[in-house]
Design a protein around this motif. Structure first.
Motif, PDB file in Angstrom:
ATOM      1  N   ASN A 268       0.770  -1.175  -0.032  1.00  0.00           N
ATOM      2  CA  ASN A 268      -0.029  -0.138  -0.183  1.00  0.00           C
ATOM      3  C   ASN A 268       0.824   1.288  -0.131  1.00  0.00           C
ATOM      4  O   ASN A 268       0.762   2.131  -0.781  1.00  0.00           O
ATOM      5  CB  ASN A 268      -0.968   0.118   1.395  1.00  0.00           C
ATOM      6  CG  ASN A 268      -2.122  -0.595   1.026  1.00  0.00           C
ATOM      7  OD1 ASN A 268      -3.220  -0.038   0.602  1.00  0.00           O
ATOM      8  ND2 ASN A 268      -2.353  -1.642   0.970  1.00  0.00           N
ATOM      9  N   LEU A 269       1.996   1.145   0.651  1.00  0.00           N
ATOM     10  CA  LEU A 269       2.986   2.458   0.996  1.00  0.00           C
ATOM     11  C   LEU A 269       3.428   2.782  -0.516  1.00  0.00           C
ATOM     12  O   LEU A 269       3.695   3.728  -1.017  1.00  0.00           O
ATOM     13  CB  LEU A 269       3.733   2.113   2.175  1.00  0.00           C
ATOM     14  CG  LEU A 269       3.315   2.277   3.358  1.00  0.00           C
ATOM     15  CD1 LEU A 269       4.346   1.669   4.588  1.00  0.00           C
ATOM     16  CD2 LEU A 269       2.509   3.741   3.636  1.00  0.00           C
TER      17      LEU A 269
ATOM     18  N   ARG B 235       0.577   6.408   3.548  1.00  0.00           N
ATOM     19  CA  ARG B 235       0.550   6.191   1.953  1.00  0.00           C
ATOM     20  C   ARG B 235       0.371   7.662   1.168  1.00  0.00           C
ATOM     21  O   ARG B 235       1.136   7.707   0.343  1.00  0.00           O
ATOM     22  CB  ARG B 235      -0.773   5.451   1.546  1.00  0.00           C
ATOM     23  CG  ARG B 235      -0.760   5.245  -0.129  1.00  0.00           C
ATOM     24  CD  ARG B 235      -1.980   4.250  -0.116  1.00  0.00           C
ATOM     25  NE  ARG B 235      -3.276   4.790   0.316  1.00  0.00           N
ATOM     26  CZ  ARG B 235      -4.416   4.263   0.200  1.00  0.00           C
ATOM     27  NH1 ARG B 235      -4.560   2.917   0.023  1.00  0.00           N
ATOM     28  NH2 ARG B 235      -5.603   4.889   0.521  1.00  0.00           N
TER      29      ARG B 235
END
Length: 235
Positions: free
Chosen positions: A99-100, A148
């Protein structure tokens, strides 16, 4: 102090239903500005319009002096204006670190340093970095959504209800982190139902009602106002 964001006379409609009515506001470099109001006041619509997810019916939005109200959302993100939406919206079947990494798609050269910075801001995410995001707690998912966003090196961060549904101890952590992010030089426009907590972070705020901005004032004046206290601060 330079103006980062300036909205002038913006109106938005959902079909024939007006959602924003001729609103104007500005956010200056280095500020945290709060946008307050009850549910349905138009706060989230304002952020979605700024970030290009909704096209205004009329009016203008300038970011660092450049008109962006006709730009697409992905073009606006590339300019460093990044929106953390209400509800977190992490990719549940991907790991925390995946996700990051998605957050750095406009700043690939920042990937390694970005991960390091996010893990310093949110040590819990480092501990969970190989874990599927859908298995995180609500507070951890909010940390991930903010982390994020930070991977994109935002100059202006739009935060929509970061404390919603979270335990008080986690809310304190989230607000402490918002303050740290601002101290690194990131300008922030904050939509937050917890008006008292939001006002503790800011020196200036706008109040919305039914799609209109009805007041803009210094935080200390809003806190002392009996009407504001009764409606928004639980007084």
């Amino acid at each position: 102090m330079s103006t980062v964001l300036e909205i002038q006379n913006v109106s938005v409609s959902y079909g024939k239903v007006p959602a924003l009515k001729n609103i104007s506001l500005q956010v200056n470099q280095g500020e945290i500005v709060a946008l307050l109001g009850v549910n349905g006041a138009g706060k989230s619509t304002t952020l979605r319009t700024i970030s290009g997810l909704i096209r205004p019916k009329c009016g203008s939005i300038h970011y660092n002096g450049e008109p962006i109200h006709k730009r697409n959302a992905h073009e606006i993100v590339k300019k460093g204006l990044i929106h953390v939406p209400e509800g977190r919206r992490v990719f549940s079947t991907m790991t925390v670190e995946e996700n990051l990494q998605l957050g750095s798609y406009c700043a690939r050269d920042h990937l390694h340093d970005g991960l390091k910075e996010v893990y310093e801001l949110f040590p819990r995410l480092f501990d969970r970095r190989k874990q599927l995001s859908g298995t995180l707690s609500g507070g951890e998912q909010q940390m991930l959504a903010m982390g994020r966003a930070m991977m994109g090196k935002p100059k202006l961060l739009l935060l929509d209800e970061p404390s919603m549904g979270l335990a008080p101890i986690i809310v304190r952590t989230i607000f402490d982190t918002i303050k740290k992010i601002n101290e690194t030089g990131t300008t922030i426009l904050l939509v937050e139902q917890n008006a008292r907590a939001a006002l503790r972070l800011t020196k200036r705020a706008y109040v919305m009602e039914l799609g209109e901005i009805v007041r803009e004032d210094e935080t200390e004046n809003l806190i002392q106002d009996k009407v504001i206290e009764k409606i928004y601060l639980g007084g």
